[in-house]
Design a protein around this motif. Structure first.
Motif, mmCIF file in Angstrom:
data_model
loop_
_atom_site.group_PDB
_atom_site.id
_atom_site.type_symbol
_atom_site.label_atom_id
_atom_site.label_comp_id
_atom_site.label_asym_id
_atom_site.label_seq_id
_atom_site.Cartn_x
_atom_site.Cartn_y
_atom_site.Cartn_z
ATOM 1 N N ALA A 110 0.692 -1.381 0.220
ATOM 2 C CA ALA A 110 0.508 0.133 -0.028
ATOM 3 C C ALA A 110 0.541 1.139 0.066
ATOM 4 O O ALA A 110 -0.057 2.054 -1.106
ATOM 5 C CB ALA A 110 -1.342 0.141 1.106
ATOM 6 N N LEU A 111 1.989 1.366 0.611
ATOM 7 C CA LEU A 111 3.042 2.464 0.762
ATOM 8 C C LEU A 111 3.390 2.465 -0.824
ATOM 9 O O LEU A 111 3.813 3.663 -1.118
ATOM 10 C CB LEU A 111 3.918 2.223 1.657
ATOM 11 C CG LEU A 111 5.290 3.307 2.134
ATOM 12 C CD1 LEU A 111 4.166 4.948 2.465
ATOM 13 C CD2 LEU A 111 6.159 2.888 2.873
ATOM 14 N N ASP A 112 3.896 1.195 -0.548
ATOM 15 C CA ASP A 112 4.994 1.834 -2.477
ATOM 16 C C ASP A 112 3.522 2.122 -3.544
ATOM 17 O O ASP A 112 4.261 2.884 -4.476
ATOM 18 C CB ASP A 112 4.740 -0.048 -2.638
ATOM 19 C CG ASP A 112 6.613 -0.518 -2.091
ATOM 20 O OD1 ASP A 112 6.982 0.369 -1.645
ATOM 21 O OD2 ASP A 112 6.625 -1.973 -2.142
ATOM 22 N N ILE A 113 2.398 1.710 -3.077
ATOM 23 C CA ILE A 113 1.260 2.129 -4.591
ATOM 24 C C ILE A 113 0.531 3.996 -4.001
ATOM 25 O O ILE A 113 1.050 4.799 -5.029
ATOM 26 C CB ILE A 113 0.042 1.739 -4.153
ATOM 27 C CG1 ILE A 113 -0.673 0.371 -4.955
ATOM 28 C CG2 ILE A 113 -1.338 1.880 -4.675
ATOM 29 C CD1 ILE A 113 -1.189 -0.630 -4.310
ATOM 30 N N VAL A 114 0.844 4.195 -2.754
ATOM 31 C CA VAL A 114 1.368 5.981 -2.589
ATOM 32 C C VAL A 114 2.346 6.489 -2.906
ATOM 33 O O VAL A 114 2.119 7.950 -3.908
ATOM 34 C CB VAL A 114 1.027 5.885 -0.933
ATOM 35 C CG1 VAL A 114 1.230 7.768 0.153
ATOM 36 C CG2 VAL A 114 -0.202 5.521 -0.600
ATOM 37 N N ARG A 115 3.526 6.223 -2.916
ATOM 38 C CA ARG A 115 4.685 6.706 -3.238
ATOM 39 C C ARG A 115 4.674 6.350 -4.839
ATOM 40 O O ARG A 115 5.182 7.691 -5.412
ATOM 41 C CB ARG A 115 5.765 5.480 -3.255
ATOM 42 C CG ARG A 115 6.648 6.160 -1.866
ATOM 43 C CD ARG A 115 7.822 5.097 -1.834
ATOM 44 N NE ARG A 115 8.018 5.505 -0.398
ATOM 45 C CZ ARG A 115 8.458 4.356 0.417
ATOM 46 N NH1 ARG A 115 7.770 3.201 0.403
ATOM 47 N NH2 ARG A 115 8.840 4.875 2.229
ATOM 48 N N ALA A 116 4.193 5.413 -5.743
ATOM 49 C CA ALA A 116 3.831 5.395 -7.029
ATOM 50 C C ALA A 116 2.849 7.038 -7.950
ATOM 51 O O ALA A 116 3.185 7.493 -8.941
ATOM 52 C CB ALA A 116 3.440 3.812 -7.888
ATOM 53 N N ALA A 117 1.790 6.820 -6.974
ATOM 54 C CA ALA A 117 1.164 8.292 -7.204
ATOM 55 C C ALA A 117 2.098 9.405 -7.089
ATOM 56 O O ALA A 117 1.602 10.479 -7.649
ATOM 57 C CB ALA A 117 -0.389 7.267 -5.807
#
Length: 120
Positions: A110-117
């Motif tokens: 989930a944190l990786d998803i936020v970083r990518a966004a």
């Protein structure tokens, strides 16, 4: 005021966005407290060495986000909404955590998803 905003003319980021994002950051982290009077568009533009329309666009976008408020001839001020931005961001983050937990997504992912966004 202009010393706390720096416009990099070699950056691919448009000057109005540089001004907007730097002011938003400073409003949200409290370096520009509620009630702070900002320079006039013409003065700020002259100090930064950019066109007045560039500063005007940044101010308009910050007004639309309710971070600034214009009081007619009285000037432009940091609005009270800036104080609530961090609270709203924390609430949105907590809601995101509840959503990804409900979806069975690992928090690291989930944190990786936020970083990518944030980077995209």
């Amino acid at each position: 005021m202009s010393s706390i905003v720096v416009v990099d003319t070699t950056s691919p980021v448009p000057p109005y966005e540089q001004v907007r994002s730097q002011l938003a950051e400073q409003i949200n982290d409290g370096r520009l407290p509620v009630g702070t009077k900002l320079p006039t568009v013409r003065k700020f533009a002259a100090d930064l060495g950019i066109a007045p329309n560039t500063v005007a666009r940044a101010y308009r976008e910050l007004e639309a986000a309710k971070l600034l408020e214009t009081r007619g001839r009285g000037g432009t001020f940091v609005g009270a909404q800036g104080d609530r931005s961090r609270t709203r961001a924390a609430e949105a983050a907590a809601e995101y955590v509840r959503a990804v937990d409900g979806l069975g997504i690992a928090r690291k992912e989930a944190l990786d998803i936020v970083r990518a966004a944030l980077e995209g």
